[in-house]
Design a protein around this motif. Sequence first.
Motif, mmCIF file in Angstrom:
data_model
loop_
_atom_site.group_PDB
_atom_site.id
_atom_site.type_symbol
_atom_site.label_atom_id
_atom_site.label_comp_id
_atom_site.label_asym_id
_atom_site.label_seq_id
_atom_site.Cartn_x
_atom_site.Cartn_y
_atom_site.Cartn_z
ATOM 1 N N GLU A 61 -8.824 6.715 -8.672
ATOM 2 C CA GLU A 61 -8.894 6.555 -7.230
ATOM 3 C C GLU A 61 -7.702 5.730 -6.762
ATOM 4 O O GLU A 61 -7.373 4.692 -7.328
ATOM 5 C CB GLU A 61 -10.199 5.853 -6.848
ATOM 6 N N LYS A 62 -7.039 6.207 -5.735
ATOM 7 C CA LYS A 62 -5.877 5.509 -5.181
ATOM 8 C C LYS A 62 -6.354 4.321 -4.353
ATOM 9 O O LYS A 62 -7.426 4.353 -3.750
ATOM 10 C CB LYS A 62 -5.057 6.449 -4.291
ATOM 11 N N ASN A 63 -5.511 3.276 -4.320
ATOM 12 C CA ASN A 63 -5.872 2.090 -3.558
ATOM 13 C C ASN A 63 -4.689 1.641 -2.694
ATOM 14 O O ASN A 63 -3.642 2.309 -2.674
ATOM 15 C CB ASN A 63 -6.348 0.970 -4.497
ATOM 16 N N LEU A 64 -4.854 0.528 -2.007
ATOM 17 C CA LEU A 64 -3.816 0.045 -1.099
ATOM 18 C C LEU A 64 -2.529 -0.279 -1.850
ATOM 19 O O LEU A 64 -1.432 -0.030 -1.343
ATOM 20 C CB LEU A 64 -4.309 -1.188 -0.325
ATOM 21 N N ASN A 65 -2.633 -0.794 -3.051
ATOM 22 C CA ASN A 65 -1.436 -1.095 -3.832
ATOM 23 C C ASN A 65 -0.650 0.192 -4.120
ATOM 24 O O ASN A 65 0.584 0.210 -4.030
ATOM 25 C CB ASN A 65 -1.788 -1.809 -5.134
#
Length: 164
Positions: free
Chosen positions: A5-9
């Motif tokens: 899952e992609k995140n803000l970083n």
Amino acid sequence: MPSKEKNLNDLFLHTLKDMYFAEKQILKALPKMEKATETDELKKAFAHHRKQTEIHVDRLEKVFEIAGARAQGVTCEAIKGILEEGEEVMGDFADSAALDAALVAAAQAVEHYEITRYGTLRTWAEQLGLKDAAKLLDQTLAEEKQTDELLSKMAKAVNQRAAA
């Protein structure tokens, strides 16, 4: 479906790569713009911004380092389109009284893109706890805003000449 899952970083790093590519492309475009204008004031402004852009690239490399990532670009279709439009306008209005007005408008389109991206990157850096990166990004954001203000002032004069 992505395995992670992609995140803000991840988004921060992607946008940082986008801006690294963009600044490198801007560095290639500014000498063309400087050469195209016959106005000394505008030549000086483009030359100054070229030097400033070199500093922006250096800052981005420092931000990559702070974020623990390798400095690299990812193709930014937005800046490619903005710069292509600028090249087209330079060609269409070469040797015309409206050329400088076209150059200023093209430069401001670039500045506005940079302002939105640097503002976003600064905010994300703050949220990610990258305070030193946020400070560097904020410096660049302030300089981009100053350049935009300078171009707005210059636009009044070049637009009057183009209208005459």
